[in-house]
Design an enzyme around this catalytic site. Structure first.
Site, PDB file in Angstrom:
ATOM      1  N   LYS A 199       0.865  -1.191   0.000  1.00 55.62           N
ATOM      2  CA  LYS A 199       0.000   0.000   0.000  1.00 55.62           C
ATOM      3  C   LYS A 199       0.897   1.236   0.000  1.00 55.62           C
ATOM      4  O   LYS A 199       1.679   1.440   0.921  1.00 55.62           O
ATOM      5  CB  LYS A 199      -0.900   0.007   1.245  1.00 55.62           C
ATOM      6  CG  LYS A 199      -1.658   1.327   1.478  1.00 55.62           C
ATOM      7  CD  LYS A 199      -2.579   1.280   2.701  1.00 55.62           C
ATOM      8  CE  LYS A 199      -3.194   2.645   2.988  1.00 55.62           C
ATOM      9  NZ  LYS A 199      -4.095   2.649   4.179  1.00 55.62           N
ATOM     10  N   ASP A 228      -2.828  10.273   3.256  1.00 54.58           N
ATOM     11  CA  ASP A 228      -4.215   9.846   3.426  1.00 54.58           C
ATOM     12  C   ASP A 228      -4.988  10.884   4.235  1.00 54.58           C
ATOM     13  O   ASP A 228      -4.909  10.913   5.457  1.00 54.58           O
ATOM     14  CB  ASP A 228      -4.250   8.471   4.137  1.00 54.58           C
ATOM     15  CG  ASP A 228      -5.669   7.946   4.308  1.00 54.58           C
ATOM     16  OD1 ASP A 228      -6.599   8.513   3.689  1.00 54.58           O
ATOM     17  OD2 ASP A 228      -5.832   6.940   5.038  1.00 54.58           O
ATOM     18  N   LYS A 262     -10.562  12.856   7.535  1.00 55.37           N
ATOM     19  CA  LYS A 262     -10.089  12.536   8.887  1.00 55.37           C
ATOM     20  C   LYS A 262     -10.114  13.790   9.761  1.00 55.37           C
ATOM     21  O   LYS A 262      -9.979  14.899   9.235  1.00 55.37           O
ATOM     22  CB  LYS A 262      -8.631  12.037   8.825  1.00 55.37           C
ATOM     23  CG  LYS A 262      -8.439  10.655   8.256  1.00 55.37           C
ATOM     24  CD  LYS A 262      -6.969  10.262   8.277  1.00 55.37           C
ATOM     25  CE  LYS A 262      -6.751   8.885   7.694  1.00 55.37           C
ATOM     26  NZ  LYS A 262      -7.327   7.787   8.483  1.00 55.37           N
ATOM     27  N   ASP A 310       1.479   6.563   5.354  1.00 56.43           N
ATOM     28  CA  ASP A 310       0.532   5.572   4.854  1.00 56.43           C
ATOM     29  C   ASP A 310       1.072   4.822   3.624  1.00 56.43           C
ATOM     30  O   ASP A 310       0.366   4.003   3.037  1.00 56.43           O
ATOM     31  CB  ASP A 310      -0.801   6.267   4.531  1.00 56.43           C
ATOM     32  CG  ASP A 310      -1.994   5.363   4.798  1.00 56.43           C
ATOM     33  OD1 ASP A 310      -1.840   4.357   5.516  1.00 56.43           O
ATOM     34  OD2 ASP A 310      -3.088   5.659   4.270  1.00 56.43           O
ATOM     35  N   ASP A 321     -12.285   6.752   3.417  1.00 57.72           N
ATOM     36  CA  ASP A 321     -11.049   6.608   4.202  1.00 57.72           C
ATOM     37  C   ASP A 321     -10.584   5.153   4.259  1.00 57.72           C
ATOM     38  O   ASP A 321      -9.463   4.884   4.685  1.00 57.72           O
ATOM     39  CB  ASP A 321     -11.287   7.163   5.617  1.00 57.72           C
ATOM     40  CG  ASP A 321     -10.003   7.436   6.376  1.00 57.72           C
ATOM     41  OD1 ASP A 321      -8.929   7.374   5.743  1.00 57.72           O
ATOM     42  OD2 ASP A 321     -10.074   7.706   7.586  1.00 57.72           O
ATOM     43  N   GLU A 368      -9.372   3.368   2.030  1.00 63.40           N
ATOM     44  CA  GLU A 368      -8.850   3.404   0.659  1.00 63.40           C
ATOM     45  C   GLU A 368      -7.749   2.379   0.410  1.00 63.40           C
ATOM     46  O   GLU A 368      -7.545   1.946  -0.720  1.00 63.40           O
ATOM     47  CB  GLU A 368      -8.336   4.815   0.331  1.00 63.40           C
ATOM     48  CG  GLU A 368      -6.910   5.137   0.787  1.00 63.40           C
ATOM     49  CD  GLU A 368      -6.701   5.085   2.299  1.00 63.40           C
ATOM     50  OE1 GLU A 368      -7.692   5.196   3.030  1.00 63.40           O
ATOM     51  OE2 GLU A 368      -5.552   4.919   2.738  1.00 63.40           O
ATOM     52  N   ARG A 400      -7.489  -0.770   1.203  1.00 60.17           N
ATOM     53  CA  ARG A 400      -7.983  -2.058   0.695  1.00 60.17           C
ATOM     54  C   ARG A 400      -8.382  -1.958  -0.778  1.00 60.17           C
ATOM     55  O   ARG A 400      -8.342  -2.942  -1.501  1.00 60.17           O
ATOM     56  CB  ARG A 400      -9.124  -2.557   1.592  1.00 60.17           C
ATOM     57  CG  ARG A 400     -10.321  -1.676   1.644  1.00 60.17           C
ATOM     58  CD  ARG A 400     -11.213  -1.956   2.850  1.00 60.17           C
ATOM     59  NE  ARG A 400     -10.688  -1.380   4.085  1.00 60.17           N
ATOM     60  CZ  ARG A 400     -11.278  -1.469   5.280  1.00 60.17           C
ATOM     61  NH1 ARG A 400     -12.417  -2.134   5.398  1.00 60.17           N
ATOM     62  NH2 ARG A 400     -10.744  -0.925   6.341  1.00 60.17           N
TER      63      ARG A 400
HETATM   64  N1  BES Z   1      -4.372   4.765   6.774  1.00 58.59           N
HETATM   65  C1  BES Z   1      -5.477   4.441   7.590  1.00 58.59           C
HETATM   66  C2  BES Z   1      -5.129   3.485   8.731  1.00 58.59           C
HETATM   67  C3  BES Z   1      -4.162   3.973   9.763  1.00 58.59           C
HETATM   68  C4  BES Z   1      -4.606   4.417  10.967  1.00 58.59           C
HETATM   69  C5  BES Z   1      -2.808   3.917   9.538  1.00 58.59           C
HETATM   70  C6  BES Z   1      -3.729   4.830  11.941  1.00 58.59           C
HETATM   71  C7  BES Z   1      -1.929   4.328  10.502  1.00 58.59           C
HETATM   72  C8  BES Z   1      -2.372   4.772  11.706  1.00 58.59           C
HETATM   73  C9  BES Z   1      -6.570   3.788   6.761  1.00 58.59           C
HETATM   74  O1  BES Z   1      -6.623   4.160   5.435  1.00 58.59           O
HETATM   75  C10 BES Z   1      -7.866   4.167   7.386  1.00 58.59           C
HETATM   76  O2  BES Z   1      -8.158   5.324   7.415  1.00 58.59           O
HETATM   77  N2  BES Z   1      -8.596   3.195   7.865  1.00 58.59           N
HETATM   78  C11 BES Z   1      -9.838   3.431   8.524  1.00 58.59           C
HETATM   79  C12 BES Z   1     -10.812   2.379   8.088  1.00 58.59           C
HETATM   80  C13 BES Z   1     -12.225   2.671   8.501  1.00 58.59           C
HETATM   81  C14 BES Z   1     -12.753   3.846   7.725  1.00 58.59           C
HETATM   82  C15 BES Z   1     -13.062   1.454   8.236  1.00 58.59           C
HETATM   83  C16 BES Z   1      -9.596   3.356  10.028  1.00 58.59           C
HETATM   84  O3  BES Z   1      -8.773   2.566  10.467  1.00 58.59           O
HETATM   85  O4  BES Z   1     -10.214   4.136  10.745  1.00 58.59           O
HETATM   86 ZN    ZN Z   2      -4.806   4.790   4.587  1.00 55.63          ZN
HETATM   87 ZN    ZN Z   3      -7.757   5.927   5.088  1.00 48.42          ZN
END
Ligand code: BES
Ligand code: ZN
Ligand code: ZN
Length: 503
Positions: A270, A275, A282, A293, A352, A354, A356
């Site tokens: 990834k 992000d 966010k 990210d 968010d 993204e 996956r």
């Molecule tokens: N890049 C984030 C995950 C992340 C969180 C990485 C904290 C490093 C530290 C990912 O893209 C994300 O935002 N995931 C969301 C998924 C949710 C919307 C289902 C999350 O973890 O909140």
């Molecule tokens: Zn992300």
């Molecule tokens: Zn994200």
């Protein structure tokens, strides 16, 4: 940092600092038990220099505890640093890796630019010991304060590792060589991760990968938006469509002469260079951290750098899906339907989630290019950090044999990963009423597993491992053996996992 391995007695080495290891032989569990210290070095001169201070009981040889002596009598070194390895017989090469790192990070702020580390004369296999010391020292030399104008370059210029005469020479030399390649590759990944979003766009990440590939002699193609459209990578494109920065599909190939036709290993990373969350934006608090990210993608680029130099006899294809996740008039919206390269339809619930999406197309493409065994690495979910904290990263596997290979790789790398399930009972979470699947779970529970279930849709029966490194890719505070900032986690384990298929 230049490192060299020599088979010279430590007392004769003139150096700014000589580091030696010590253990506590007292096995009593009582709190105030007096330590029975042993220096892990055979030379009497070194033992003698440290004898008095060790007899005081001030130093207990706890793991990574340090004791400094200036102008040690009878030694050529200007300073003697004793580093604890804990209880005798308990220390592993992983403890040795950290202790070597502690020596380097002890030296750096004290203006010391060259040091010698004496490999322990007993208890360790020569190859493992040399590899651990070399890796620990090189990883410890990295600091992340690149853009401070008052930055003092405190890097160590040269490290001499002293191996006892009793060590198997070939083993020690191989351990030293491999350790240097792997740790430098881990640091290479950390350098990429450390760069902020404005200085590490998908295009720049692509050119860094291409530059590295050229240096180590592997193939690398970097494609833009046109290729995504041509390949019908609707999931990957949907993430990048909101950004002014074009996406980069980075494809690296390592194909050594004489490699068998199979297995073909596929590494998928990834590479979200920033992000924001997109339209499902966010919160501002801590958003600056989302420059990391792309740590999964950087881990793959670092791993390919090491693989190219270690030359295992196995073909490896690596795909990094790089994009910026931004909100704009062109960005995708919650409710949008995207068609992945595999043909599966996806309902976007949260823009968010993204990572996956880009990986869905990356994993499918790796299979189309012939990968028979897959591993992906991604800072995929905050939920993995909720589940495992900042000690273990998450690993998911749809295949026991691939997981066994990974467990063995962890024994060598010393990295900590904890297995979480991917079982069909969890699939309900990603059922959509309008499309084949949706990109977030129906509930918040088990969010890291939901993300893994989503990826599983795109690997089908191919043996596959998924590494969720979101909680481990960035260290918030310094440790005695490693600086805060990008950790470079997963590089070492991925490299060992790949090598395990060449044996
Ligand atoms: N890049 C984030 C995950 C992340 C969180 C990485 C904290 C490093 C530290 C990912 O893209 C994300 O935002 N995931 C969301 C998924 C949710 C919307 C289902 C999350 O973890 O909140
Ligand atoms: Zn992300
Ligand atoms: Zn994200």
């Amino acid at each position: 940092m230049k490192t060299e391995l020599v088979f010279t007695p430590s007392a004769a080495v003139s150096s700014e600092l000589l580091a030696v290891f010590a253990v506590d032989n007292n096995t009593s569990k009582e709190k105030d038990a007096k330590p029975e210290l042993t220096l892990l070095i055979s030379e009497e001169a070194v033992k003698k220099a440290a004898a008095f201070v060790l007899s005081t009981g001030e130093f207990k040889a706890e793991a990574n505890e340090t004791l400094l002596l200036h102008s040690p009598e009878g030694l050529k070194a200007a300073r003697l640093l004793v580093i604890g390895l804990g209880k005798a017989g308990k220390a592993t090469p992983h403890d040795l890796r950290k202790a070597a790192g502690t020596a380097v990070r002890f030296a750096k702020p004290r203006g010391i630019r060259s040091l010698a580390i004496a490999a322990p004369a007993t208890s360790f296999d020569a190859k493992l010991a040399l590899r651990a010391i070399t890796e620990g020292a090189i990883v410890a030399d990295f600091d992340s304060d690149t853009y401070r104008t008052d930055r003092k370059d405190r890097s160590i210029q040269s490290l001499t590792i002293l191996a006892p005469e009793s060590f198997d020479k070939t083993g020690a030399e191989n351990g030293h060589r491999e350790g240097a390649i792997i740790a430098e590759s881990q640091n290479f990944a950390r350098t990429l991760i450390n760069e902020p979003g404005n200085r590490m766009t998908p295009t720049i990440l692509g050119s860094k990968a291409a530059e590295m590939a050229k240096e180590v002699g592997i193939q690398c193609e970097v494609y833009g938006a046109d290729k995504l459209h041509e390949l019908k990578m609707g999931a990957f494109w949907s993430v990048s469509q909101g950004s002014e920065e074009p996406p980069a599909l980075i494809v690296m190939t390592y194909e050594p002469e004489g490699a068998p036709a199979g297995p073909v290993i596929g590494l998928v990373g990834k590479g979200i260079t920033f992000d924001t969350g997109g339209i499902s934006i966010k919160p501002a608090d801590g958003m600056e951290k989302m420059k990391y990210d792309m740590a999964g993608g950087a881990a793959m680029i670092g791993a390919m750098r090491a693989i190219a130099q270690l030359k295992p006899k196995v073909k490896v294809i690596s795909i990094v899906c790089a994009a910026e996740n931004m909100p704009s008039g062109k960005a995708q919206k919650p409710g949008d339907i995207q068609i992945a390269m595999s043909g599966k339809s996806i309902e976007i619930i949260n823009t968010d989630a993204e990572g996956r999406l880009v990986l869905a197309d990356g994993l499918h493409y790796a299979r189309q290019l012939g990968a028979t065994h897959l591993i992906d690495a991604a800072t995929l979910t905050g939920a993995v950090a909720v589940a495992l904290g900042q000690i273990n990263a998450g690993v998911f596997a749809n295949n026991e044999e691939a997981f066994q290979h990974f467990s063995k790789a962890l024994e060598i790398s010393g990295e900590k990963f904890w297995r979480l399930p991917v079982e069909d009972e969890y699939r309900d979470q990603i059922r959509s009423s309008i499309a084949d699947i949706q990109n977030t779970g129906l509930t918040r529970y088990g969010g890291a597993i939901t993300a893994a279930m989503f990826l599983k849709e795109f690997v089908e029966d191919t043996p596959w491992l998924h590494l969720d490194i979101a909680g481990m890719a960035w260290l918030d505070s310094d440790k005695s053996w490693i600086a805060r900032g990008p950790s470079g986690i997963a590089v070492r384990s991925i490299v060992e996992w790949v090598r395990s298929y060449a044996e």
